[in-house]
Design a protein around this motif. Sequence first.
Motif, PDB file in Angstrom:
ATOM      1  N   VAL A  67      10.055  15.432 -37.825  1.00 53.01           N
ATOM      2  CA  VAL A  67       8.980  14.444 -37.778  1.00 53.01           C
ATOM      3  C   VAL A  67       7.934  14.971 -36.805  1.00 53.01           C
ATOM      4  O   VAL A  67       8.251  15.251 -35.636  1.00 53.01           O
ATOM      5  CB  VAL A  67       9.499  13.055 -37.351  1.00 53.01           C
ATOM      6  CG1 VAL A  67       8.352  12.063 -37.229  1.00 53.01           C
ATOM      7  CG2 VAL A  67      10.544  12.559 -38.341  1.00 53.01           C
ATOM      8  N   LEU A  68       6.709  15.115 -37.280  1.00 51.76           N
ATOM      9  CA  LEU A  68       5.642  15.733 -36.499  1.00 51.76           C
ATOM     10  C   LEU A  68       5.026  14.769 -35.497  1.00 51.76           C
ATOM     11  O   LEU A  68       4.934  13.564 -35.762  1.00 51.76           O
ATOM     12  CB  LEU A  68       4.551  16.240 -37.441  1.00 51.76           C
ATOM     13  CG  LEU A  68       4.988  17.254 -38.497  1.00 51.76           C
ATOM     14  CD1 LEU A  68       3.836  17.568 -39.434  1.00 51.76           C
ATOM     15  CD2 LEU A  68       5.518  18.523 -37.840  1.00 51.76           C
ATOM     16  N   ASP A  69       4.559  15.302 -34.384  1.00 54.83           N
ATOM     17  CA  ASP A  69       3.775  14.483 -33.459  1.00 54.83           C
ATOM     18  C   ASP A  69       2.363  14.345 -34.034  1.00 54.83           C
ATOM     19  O   ASP A  69       2.035  14.939 -35.062  1.00 54.83           O
ATOM     20  CB  ASP A  69       3.773  15.078 -32.048  1.00 54.83           C
ATOM     21  CG  ASP A  69       3.103  16.444 -31.954  1.00 54.83           C
ATOM     22  OD1 ASP A  69       2.248  16.793 -32.806  1.00 54.83           O
ATOM     23  OD2 ASP A  69       3.427  17.186 -31.010  1.00 54.83           O
ATOM     24  N   ASP A  70       1.535  13.541 -33.377  1.00 52.94           N
ATOM     25  CA  ASP A  70       0.212  13.233 -33.925  1.00 52.94           C
ATOM     26  C   ASP A  70      -0.645  14.478 -34.174  1.00 52.94           C
ATOM     27  O   ASP A  70      -1.252  14.615 -35.228  1.00 52.94           O
ATOM     28  CB  ASP A  70      -0.541  12.270 -33.006  1.00 52.94           C
ATOM     29  CG  ASP A  70       0.019  10.859 -33.047  1.00 52.94           C
ATOM     30  OD1 ASP A  70       0.795  10.540 -33.977  1.00 52.94           O
ATOM     31  OD2 ASP A  70      -0.318  10.061 -32.150  1.00 52.94           O
ATOM     32  N   ALA A  71      -0.699  15.366 -33.201  1.00 48.89           N
ATOM     33  CA  ALA A  71      -1.546  16.558 -33.339  1.00 48.89           C
ATOM     34  C   ALA A  71      -1.062  17.453 -34.473  1.00 48.89           C
ATOM     35  O   ALA A  71      -1.862  17.919 -35.293  1.00 48.89           O
ATOM     36  CB  ALA A  71      -1.590  17.333 -32.027  1.00 48.89           C
ATOM     37  N   ASP A  72       0.235  17.691 -34.538  1.00 47.58           N
ATOM     38  CA  ASP A  72       0.784  18.531 -35.606  1.00 47.58           C
ATOM     39  C   ASP A  72       0.628  17.858 -36.966  1.00 47.58           C
ATOM     40  O   ASP A  72       0.405  18.532 -37.973  1.00 47.58           O
ATOM     41  CB  ASP A  72       2.251  18.851 -35.337  1.00 47.58           C
ATOM     42  CG  ASP A  72       2.434  19.832 -34.188  1.00 47.58           C
ATOM     43  OD1 ASP A  72       1.475  20.555 -33.854  1.00 47.58           O
ATOM     44  OD2 ASP A  72       3.545  19.871 -33.615  1.00 47.58           O
ATOM     45  N   TYR A  73       0.765  16.534 -36.996  1.00 57.78           N
ATOM     46  CA  TYR A  73       0.597  15.792 -38.241  1.00 57.78           C
ATOM     47  C   TYR A  73      -0.824  15.924 -38.771  1.00 57.78           C
ATOM     48  O   TYR A  73      -1.043  16.204 -39.947  1.00 57.78           O
ATOM     49  CB  TYR A  73       0.962  14.326 -38.011  1.00 57.78           C
ATOM     50  CG  TYR A  73       0.850  13.436 -39.228  1.00 57.78           C
ATOM     51  CD1 TYR A  73       1.418  13.776 -40.449  1.00 57.78           C
ATOM     52  CD2 TYR A  73       0.184  12.222 -39.141  1.00 57.78           C
ATOM     53  CE1 TYR A  73       1.318  12.940 -41.554  1.00 57.78           C
ATOM     54  CE2 TYR A  73       0.085  11.384 -40.229  1.00 57.78           C
ATOM     55  CZ  TYR A  73       0.642  11.742 -41.430  1.00 57.78           C
ATOM     56  OH  TYR A  73       0.546  10.919 -42.523  1.00 57.78           O
TER      57      TYR A  73
ATOM     58  N   ARG B  39      -5.952   9.605 -48.065  1.00 58.49           N
ATOM     59  CA  ARG B  39      -5.566   8.292 -47.528  1.00 58.49           C
ATOM     60  C   ARG B  39      -4.813   8.459 -46.203  1.00 58.49           C
ATOM     61  O   ARG B  39      -5.036   7.711 -45.255  1.00 58.49           O
ATOM     62  CB  ARG B  39      -4.694   7.541 -48.527  1.00 58.49           C
ATOM     63  CG  ARG B  39      -5.442   7.002 -49.722  1.00 58.49           C
ATOM     64  CD  ARG B  39      -4.443   6.308 -50.679  1.00 58.49           C
ATOM     65  NE  ARG B  39      -5.053   5.906 -51.898  1.00 58.49           N
ATOM     66  CZ  ARG B  39      -5.613   4.702 -52.106  1.00 58.49           C
ATOM     67  NH1 ARG B  39      -5.609   3.806 -51.151  1.00 58.49           N
ATOM     68  NH2 ARG B  39      -6.155   4.416 -53.275  1.00 58.49           N
ATOM     69  N   ALA B  40      -3.932   9.441 -46.148  1.00 56.71           N
ATOM     70  CA  ALA B  40      -3.171   9.690 -44.919  1.00 56.71           C
ATOM     71  C   ALA B  40      -4.090  10.179 -43.804  1.00 56.71           C
ATOM     72  O   ALA B  40      -3.931   9.774 -42.641  1.00 56.71           O
ATOM     73  CB  ALA B  40      -2.049  10.692 -45.180  1.00 56.71           C
ATOM     74  N   VAL B  41      -5.054  11.036 -44.129  1.00 55.85           N
ATOM     75  CA  VAL B  41      -6.017  11.515 -43.132  1.00 55.85           C
ATOM     76  C   VAL B  41      -6.809  10.332 -42.577  1.00 55.85           C
ATOM     77  O   VAL B  41      -6.990  10.206 -41.364  1.00 55.85           O
ATOM     78  CB  VAL B  41      -6.960  12.583 -43.725  1.00 55.85           C
ATOM     79  CG1 VAL B  41      -8.101  12.903 -42.766  1.00 55.85           C
ATOM     80  CG2 VAL B  41      -6.194  13.853 -44.078  1.00 55.85           C
ATOM     81  N   ALA B  42      -7.272   9.461 -43.457  1.00 62.65           N
ATOM     82  CA  ALA B  42      -8.011   8.275 -43.010  1.00 62.65           C
ATOM     83  C   ALA B  42      -7.158   7.438 -42.067  1.00 62.65           C
ATOM     84  O   ALA B  42      -7.606   7.048 -40.980  1.00 62.65           O
ATOM     85  CB  ALA B  42      -8.456   7.442 -44.219  1.00 62.65           C
ATOM     86  N   HIS B  43      -5.927   7.189 -42.465  1.00 59.91           N
ATOM     87  CA  HIS B  43      -5.031   6.340 -41.673  1.00 59.91           C
ATOM     88  C   HIS B  43      -4.751   6.939 -40.299  1.00 59.91           C
ATOM     89  O   HIS B  43      -4.785   6.228 -39.286  1.00 59.91           O
ATOM     90  CB  HIS B  43      -3.728   6.109 -42.438  1.00 59.91           C
ATOM     91  CG  HIS B  43      -2.847   5.113 -41.774  1.00 59.91           C
ATOM     92  ND1 HIS B  43      -1.781   5.485 -40.991  1.00 59.91           N
ATOM     93  CD2 HIS B  43      -2.876   3.761 -41.759  1.00 59.91           C
ATOM     94  CE1 HIS B  43      -1.194   4.398 -40.527  1.00 59.91           C
ATOM     95  NE2 HIS B  43      -1.837   3.338 -40.980  1.00 59.91           N
TER      96      HIS B  43
END
Length: 99
Positions: free
Chosen positions: A24-30, A65-69
């Motif tokens: 599960v990635l952290d925010d920056a890696d995600y 959609r995921a990028v927006a979120h």
Amino acid sequence: MGKLVRDRIPEIIRENGGEPVVTVLDDADYREALLEKLFEEAAELREAPAAEVAEEIADVLEVLRAVAHVHGYEWWDIEKVAEDKRAERGAFSGRIHLG
């Protein structure tokens, strides 16, 4: 090296007898993985035969959609910005190419 996949993919792998290795990635890696995925899906759309174009557009849309979120936007926010830009600058339906 792994890649970002849809949420149900590990479950599907297990249902087929596999054991996925999941991180599960952290925010920056995600955020970075989402941009990589967007380019991957855009390349697949570019190469898709006509019969697969809708499926590839759906993949690009899901990543967007995921990028927006992840940046704090709901999809309707993006639709509103797109509508405003379309009203101000037009769309791409005219097939106009400068250069």
